[in-house]
Write a protein that holds these residues in place. Structure first.
Motif, PDB file in Angstrom:
ATOM      1  N   GLN A  61       2.500   3.376  10.793  1.00 26.30           N
ATOM      2  CA  GLN A  61       2.948   4.601  10.124  1.00 26.30           C
ATOM      3  C   GLN A  61       1.965   5.022   9.026  1.00 26.30           C
ATOM      4  O   GLN A  61       1.722   6.216   8.827  1.00 26.30           O
ATOM      5  N   GLN A  62       1.408   4.061   8.318  1.00 27.42           N
ATOM      6  CA  GLN A  62       0.412   4.384   7.294  1.00 27.42           C
ATOM      7  C   GLN A  62      -0.852   4.946   7.926  1.00 27.42           C
ATOM      8  O   GLN A  62      -1.454   5.874   7.396  1.00 27.42           O
ATOM      9  N   VAL A  63      -1.243   4.395   9.072  1.00 27.66           N
ATOM     10  CA  VAL A  63      -2.416   4.905   9.771  1.00 27.66           C
ATOM     11  C   VAL A  63      -2.144   6.329  10.253  1.00 27.66           C
ATOM     12  O   VAL A  63      -2.967   7.229  10.072  1.00 27.66           O
ATOM     13  N   ASP A  64      -0.961   6.545  10.852  1.00 29.97           N
ATOM     14  CA  ASP A  64      -0.606   7.880  11.342  1.00 29.97           C
ATOM     15  C   ASP A  64      -0.655   8.933  10.243  1.00 29.97           C
ATOM     16  O   ASP A  64      -1.058  10.067  10.472  1.00 29.97           O
ATOM     17  N   SER A  65      -0.261   8.560   9.035  1.00 27.30           N
ATOM     18  CA  SER A  65      -0.204   9.541   7.942  1.00 27.30           C
ATOM     19  C   SER A  65      -1.502   9.610   7.134  1.00 27.30           C
ATOM     20  O   SER A  65      -1.613  10.422   6.213  1.00 27.30           O
ATOM     21  N   ALA A  66      -2.490   8.804   7.491  1.00 28.38           N
ATOM     22  CA  ALA A  66      -3.757   8.796   6.747  1.00 28.38           C
ATOM     23  C   ALA A  66      -4.492  10.128   6.894  1.00 28.38           C
ATOM     24  O   ALA A  66      -4.623  10.654   8.000  1.00 28.38           O
ATOM     25  N   PRO A  67      -4.983  10.670   5.791  1.00 33.52           N
ATOM     26  CA  PRO A  67      -5.759  11.913   5.861  1.00 33.52           C
ATOM     27  C   PRO A  67      -7.160  11.630   6.403  1.00 33.52           C
ATOM     28  O   PRO A  67      -7.860  10.748   5.910  1.00 33.52           O
ATOM     29  N   VAL A  68      -7.546  12.357   7.446  1.00 30.21           N
ATOM     30  CA  VAL A  68      -8.839  12.155   8.092  1.00 30.21           C
ATOM     31  C   VAL A  68      -9.524  13.497   8.350  1.00 30.21           C
ATOM     32  O   VAL A  68      -8.880  14.543   8.389  1.00 30.21           O
ATOM     33  N   LEU A  94      -8.286   1.560   6.172  1.00 30.20           N
ATOM     34  CA  LEU A  94      -7.134   1.174   5.366  1.00 30.20           C
ATOM     35  C   LEU A  94      -7.005  -0.336   5.206  1.00 30.20           C
ATOM     36  O   LEU A  94      -6.394  -0.817   4.266  1.00 30.20           O
ATOM     37  N   GLY A  95      -7.552  -1.089   6.156  1.00 31.73           N
ATOM     38  CA  GLY A  95      -7.478  -2.542   6.071  1.00 31.73           C
ATOM     39  C   GLY A  95      -6.425  -3.108   6.996  1.00 31.73           C
ATOM     40  O   GLY A  95      -5.534  -2.394   7.478  1.00 31.73           O
ATOM     41  N   GLY A  96      -6.518  -4.393   7.231  1.00 27.38           N
ATOM     42  CA  GLY A  96      -5.666  -5.072   8.195  1.00 27.38           C
ATOM     43  C   GLY A  96      -4.195  -5.106   7.869  1.00 27.38           C
ATOM     44  O   GLY A  96      -3.378  -5.272   8.759  1.00 27.38           O
ATOM     45  N   GLY A  97      -3.815  -4.947   6.617  1.00 27.66           N
ATOM     46  CA  GLY A  97      -2.410  -5.047   6.239  1.00 27.66           C
ATOM     47  C   GLY A  97      -1.621  -3.757   6.364  1.00 27.66           C
ATOM     48  O   GLY A  97      -0.441  -3.727   6.018  1.00 27.66           O
ATOM     49  N   MET A 113       0.846  -1.168   0.000  1.00 23.32           N
ATOM     50  CA  MET A 113       0.000   0.000   0.000  1.00 23.32           C
ATOM     51  C   MET A 113       0.893   1.233   0.000  1.00 23.32           C
ATOM     52  O   MET A 113       1.785   1.369   0.819  1.00 23.32           O
ATOM     53  N   ALA A 114       0.671   2.164  -0.890  1.00 21.78           N
ATOM     54  CA  ALA A 114       1.474   3.371  -0.995  1.00 21.78           C
ATOM     55  C   ALA A 114       1.122   4.343   0.116  1.00 21.78           C
ATOM     56  O   ALA A 114      -0.006   4.390   0.581  1.00 21.78           O
ATOM     57  N   ASP A 115       2.114   5.116   0.537  1.00 19.68           N
ATOM     58  CA  ASP A 115       1.846   6.132   1.547  1.00 19.68           C
ATOM     59  C   ASP A 115       0.943   7.204   0.969  1.00 19.68           C
ATOM     60  O   ASP A 115       1.083   7.615  -0.180  1.00 19.68           O
TER      61      ASP A 115
END
Length: 189
Positions: A123-130, A116-119, A1-3
């Motif tokens: 760090q990907q969660v932290d950078s997710a736009p919300v 984002l899903g289980g995988g 999954m891309a950042d």
């Protein structure tokens, strides 16, 4: 999954839609209510990735509930490219206190992880736009005062953005209560 690229931080007031009776009647406290994404003919429509979120957060000690009873909720699956990983709307019966802001930040992080899903990595969660839409429901005598705040940014930054928005003077602060029949604004909560 891309950042996912970091979103621009944004803070504004939120025109809170009609809130369910359960939220309006709740005693003042720190209980959070997960609001539906939309309402259609009295039925709250939630994205399907929040179906287990309330149960997960309760298991972690958070005082949270859906704003609508089970029979008035439906879940919708959506697929495709999105700019914002998670939009979450919550209401609190009382003030947006430090503890409530921390709870909202935890809720948003878990909501982004679910979207984002289980995988995904932390760090990907932290950078997710919300985007977070928070409604503060307080009582001023017999009158119910509802004020809303909307913030957007990375999941890891939401707690700080909410704190800054609540403490900042000027346009990012919660708006004052609407004037009463005499034309005078209610005192701040």
């Amino acid at each position: 999954m891309a950042d996912t690229p970091a979103p621009e931080n944004a803070m504004t007031t939120w025109d809170v839609p009609d809130l369910p009776g359960q939220v309006l009647a709740a005693p003042a406290g720190s209980r959070l209510f997960l609001l539906p994404d939309t309402t259609l003919d009295g039925v709250g429509i939630y994205r399907d990735d929040v179906a287990g979120l309330v149960k997960t957060m309760r298991h972690q000690g958070m005082d949270i509930d859906f704003a609508l009873p089970r029979e008035d909720r439906r879940y919708l699956s959506e697929y495709g490219a999105i700019d914002v990983v998670a939009v979450i709307a919550v209401a609190v019966a009382g003030n947006l206190s430090t503890d409530v802001v921390k709870s909202i930040a935890r809720l948003v992080w878990h909501r982004a992880r679910s979207a984002l899903g289980g995988g995904c990595t932390p760090q990907q969660v932290d950078s997710a736009p919300v985007t977070v839409k928070a409604a503060e429901v307080t009582r001023n005598g017999d009158e119910i005062v509802i004020r809303g705040l909307e913030v957007s940014g990375r999941a890891a930054d939401i707690e700080g953005l909410l704190r800054n928005a609540l403490s900042a003077p000027g346009p990012t602060a919660l708006p004052p209560a609407a004037p009463d029949a005499t034309g005078e604004a209610d005192p701040p909560a």
